[in-house]
Each structure stands twice: as C-alpha cells, then as structure tokens.
Design a protein around this motif. Structure first.
Motif, short mmCIF file in Angstrom:
data_model
loop_
_atom_site.label_atom_id
_atom_site.label_comp_id
_atom_site.label_asym_id
_atom_site.label_seq_id
_atom_site.Cartn_x
_atom_site.Cartn_y
_atom_site.Cartn_z
N ASN A 56 0.85 -1.19 0.00
CA ASN A 56 0.00 0.00 0.00
C ASN A 56 0.89 1.24 0.00
O ASN A 56 2.11 1.13 -0.08
CB ASN A 56 -0.90 -0.01 1.24
CG ASN A 56 -2.19 0.77 1.05
OD1 ASN A 56 -2.31 1.58 0.14
ND2 ASN A 56 -3.15 0.54 1.95
N THR A 78 1.95 0.46 13.02
CA THR A 78 0.69 0.31 12.29
C THR A 78 0.84 0.80 10.85
O THR A 78 0.43 0.13 9.91
CB THR A 78 -0.46 1.06 12.99
OG1 THR A 78 -0.64 0.49 14.30
CG2 THR A 78 -1.76 0.95 12.22
N ASP A 79 1.46 1.98 10.68
CA ASP A 79 1.70 2.51 9.33
C ASP A 79 2.56 1.55 8.52
O ASP A 79 2.27 1.28 7.35
CB ASP A 79 2.43 3.85 9.40
CG ASP A 79 1.55 5.02 9.82
OD1 ASP A 79 0.31 4.91 9.71
OD2 ASP A 79 2.11 6.04 10.24
N SER A 82 0.72 -1.44 7.41
CA SER A 82 -0.30 -1.12 6.40
C SER A 82 0.29 -1.03 5.00
O SER A 82 -0.41 -1.29 4.02
CB SER A 82 -1.04 0.18 6.75
OG SER A 82 -0.26 1.31 6.44
#
Length: 189
Positions: A56, A78-79, A82
C-alpha cells in the motif's frame, strides 16, 4: 522540584538527503520552512511525499528539515504494516539493514534500499536536564504518563546533548494507547 517534561507525538515523517530533495522536488530545490519543531534547528516543511511499500502507500507524508546525511522514513508500526514493511524499532539514524521503500514526490521518485524504521521512544535533554533528572546519555528508563489512559512506557532511551531541548517523543500508536493529550507530560519512574 518539578521533574516532569512534555511528551510529544511524532507522526509519520521523512528525512531526506540534499540529493533526494532535488530528485523529488526538482533541480536546485530546497526545503521550505513551515514551522519550528521542539528540537533546536529542526523544522516541519511545506513539502509532502508519498511513501510506497509492497502492499500500500501513505500519501501526504511530511518532510522534516534540515537535509540529513541519509534519507529515512519514520513510521508507526501500524503505518509500516499497512504498507507491507516490517520496520524495526530503532533510534533515528540507525537504518543499517532496515527495509526500504519508494518515496514519490512531484518531480520524481527515490527507491531506498534501507531506511524505514519505527522510532524508538526517547527523551531529548541537555546535560543540565540529565543531571537534574539523575540520568545519563543512552540510559534506558521508564516514563509514567498521566492521562485518561495513564500508563508507564518502558524501554525509553535518554538522549543527551547540549543541542537538545527537553522533550519526550512517542509515535502515534503509543500516543493513542496512552490517550495522550496535546499538553501531555511524563515523568521518569
């Protein structure tokens, strides 16, 4: 004597070399000052980039100045997950062997072979602050944060330099876990 200090949330950001600034923003480009950060000489820039991983991308990621000797991307875990990158938790600047990503700007793109990290939580302080707080450079401490969801952060590295200003930095995952307000304060326990 008050031994508390400000705890700031450090959101996702990018540090770039002069060479990469020119690739991403055009020949002769320089970073455009937007606002000072708490650490002397550090500033947020008007420039934004897109950070692209195998899974992503993250658009509109802020660039921090001034230019650095090596480009790096600092994300929350988290980033990183992702976008499909297994970022290690490291001190800023410790990028050897970390995964890479692509950074896309309005004039070009750069592929980093390494440089994506989740910044280790840390406290910047002057030698005088360190003496007052009874700690030393590179010491690992625990910091209690009082908030709606008070907690104690372990594994906080102390970073001492006469060039620093007293402030603790945590990432957005950590800030959310503590429900940390903008004027959040911490204390070494």
């Amino acid at each position: 004597m008050d031994k508390s200090f400000i705890v700031e949330t450090s959101a996702r950001h990018v540090h770039l070399t002069k060479e990469h600034i020119e690739v991403l923003f055009g020949k002769g480009a320089e970073l455009t000052f937007k606002k000072d950060l708490s650490q002397p000489g550090q500033f947020a820039c008007e420039e934004r980039v897109c950070v692209v991983g195998p899974k992503n991308q993250l658009a509109n990621v802020i660039v921090l100045g001034p230019a650095r000797p090596a480009s790096q991307v600092e994300l929350s875990l988290t980033d990183a997950r992702s976008i499909g990158v297994a970022a290690p938790v490291r001190e800023s600047g410790d990028i050897a062997g970390s995964p890479g990503c692509k950074i896309v700007g309005p004039c070009g793109e750069v592929t980093l072979s390494e440089g994506v990290i989740a910044a280790k939580r840390h406290i910047h302080m002057t030698p005088e602050d360190a003496e007052r707080l009874g700690v030393a450079d590179k010491q690992i401490v625990s910091v209690k944060i009082d908030s709606e969801r008070s907690l104690v952060f372990g594994d906080v590295v102390v970073r001492v330099s006469p060039k620093f200003a007293l402030a603790m930095h945590i990432d957005t995952d950590e800030s959310n876990a503590a429900c940390a307000p903008r004027d959040c304060r911490g204390e070494i326990v």
